[in-house]
Design a protein around this motif. Structure first.
Motif, PDB file in Angstrom:
ATOM      1  N   SER A   9      45.066  18.264  18.961  1.00 13.62           N
ATOM      2  CA  SER A   9      44.166  18.464  17.824  1.00 13.62           C
ATOM      3  C   SER A   9      42.923  17.597  17.964  1.00 13.62           C
ATOM      4  N   ALA A  10      43.085  16.405  18.512  1.00 14.02           N
ATOM      5  CA  ALA A  10      41.923  15.545  18.737  1.00 14.02           C
ATOM      6  C   ALA A  10      40.998  16.169  19.782  1.00 14.02           C
ATOM      7  N   ILE A  11      41.580  16.745  20.829  1.00 16.42           N
ATOM      8  CA  ILE A  11      40.774  17.413  21.855  1.00 16.42           C
ATOM      9  C   ILE A  11      40.042  18.612  21.262  1.00 16.42           C
TER      10      ILE A  11
ATOM     11  N   GLU B 191      59.048  13.059  19.320  1.00 16.59           N
ATOM     12  CA  GLU B 191      57.910  12.170  19.201  1.00 16.59           C
ATOM     13  C   GLU B 191      56.827  12.563  20.189  1.00 16.59           C
ATOM     14  N   ASP B 192      57.254  12.979  21.409  1.00 18.35           N
ATOM     15  CA  ASP B 192      56.277  13.406  22.407  1.00 18.35           C
ATOM     16  C   ASP B 192      55.538  14.657  21.941  1.00 18.35           C
ATOM     17  N   VAL B 193      56.264  15.589  21.348  1.00 20.66           N
ATOM     18  CA  VAL B 193      55.639  16.806  20.844  1.00 20.66           C
ATOM     19  C   VAL B 193      54.656  16.470  19.749  1.00 20.66           C
ATOM     20  N   LEU B 194      55.034  15.560  18.859  1.00 20.22           N
ATOM     21  CA  LEU B 194      54.151  15.151  17.778  1.00 20.22           C
ATOM     22  C   LEU B 194      52.925  14.459  18.353  1.00 20.22           C
ATOM     23  N   GLY B 195      53.139  13.590  19.336  1.00 20.28           N
ATOM     24  CA  GLY B 195      52.020  12.906  19.983  1.00 20.28           C
ATOM     25  C   GLY B 195      51.128  13.870  20.729  1.00 20.28           C
ATOM     26  N   ASN B 196      51.737  14.841  21.415  1.00 20.07           N
ATOM     27  CA  ASN B 196      50.960  15.835  22.150  1.00 20.07           C
ATOM     28  C   ASN B 196      50.144  16.704  21.201  1.00 20.07           C
TER      29      ASN B 196
END
Length: 118
Positions: free
Chosen positions: A52-54, A42-47
């Motif tokens: 991608s947002a950055i 989940e952390d990898v997905l969130g990161n």
């Protein structure tokens, strides 16, 4: 009507959030390896979502900087045209005044000649 729909949506979202909270607590308290492996995924997905947002923000900044550069270039061109037109206007105004003075001087000379002729 809108308030009731909005209230219903808020309640559904809130109930979903509260329903997910106890399960997450159980996973955190449970020291099984599966729970430990699920959390980094989940952390990898969130990161990756954050990265991608950055990147999207960076791309937007680059695009805006390019537009700014184009606008500055256009402004500089128009400003240069304005300065040259303003200088040309000043020269023409001076020539116009000189021509008007010459005409007045010739008119005065002509009137003097007419008076002297009579």
């Amino acid at each position: 009507m809108k308030k009731s729909i909005l209230t219903t949506i808020v309640l559904l979202v809130a109930s979903g959030a509260f329903a997910a909270t106890p399960l997450d607590t159980v996973k955190i308290c449970d020291n099984t390896p599966a729970a430990a492996q699920a959390q980094p995924a989940e952390d990898v997905l969130g990161n990756s979502n954050i990265q991608s947002a950055i990147l999207q923000i960076d791309n937007a900044q680059v695009e805006i900087r390019n537009q700014l550069l184009d606008l500055k270039t256009k402004y500089a061109d128009i400003d240069a045209q304005y300065v040259s037109v303003k200088a040309e206007r000043k020269v023409l105004k001076k020539q116009l005044r000189q021509s008007e003075k010459r005409l007045k001087a010739l008119d005065k000379a002509k009137e003097k000649m007419r008076k002297n002729m009579l």
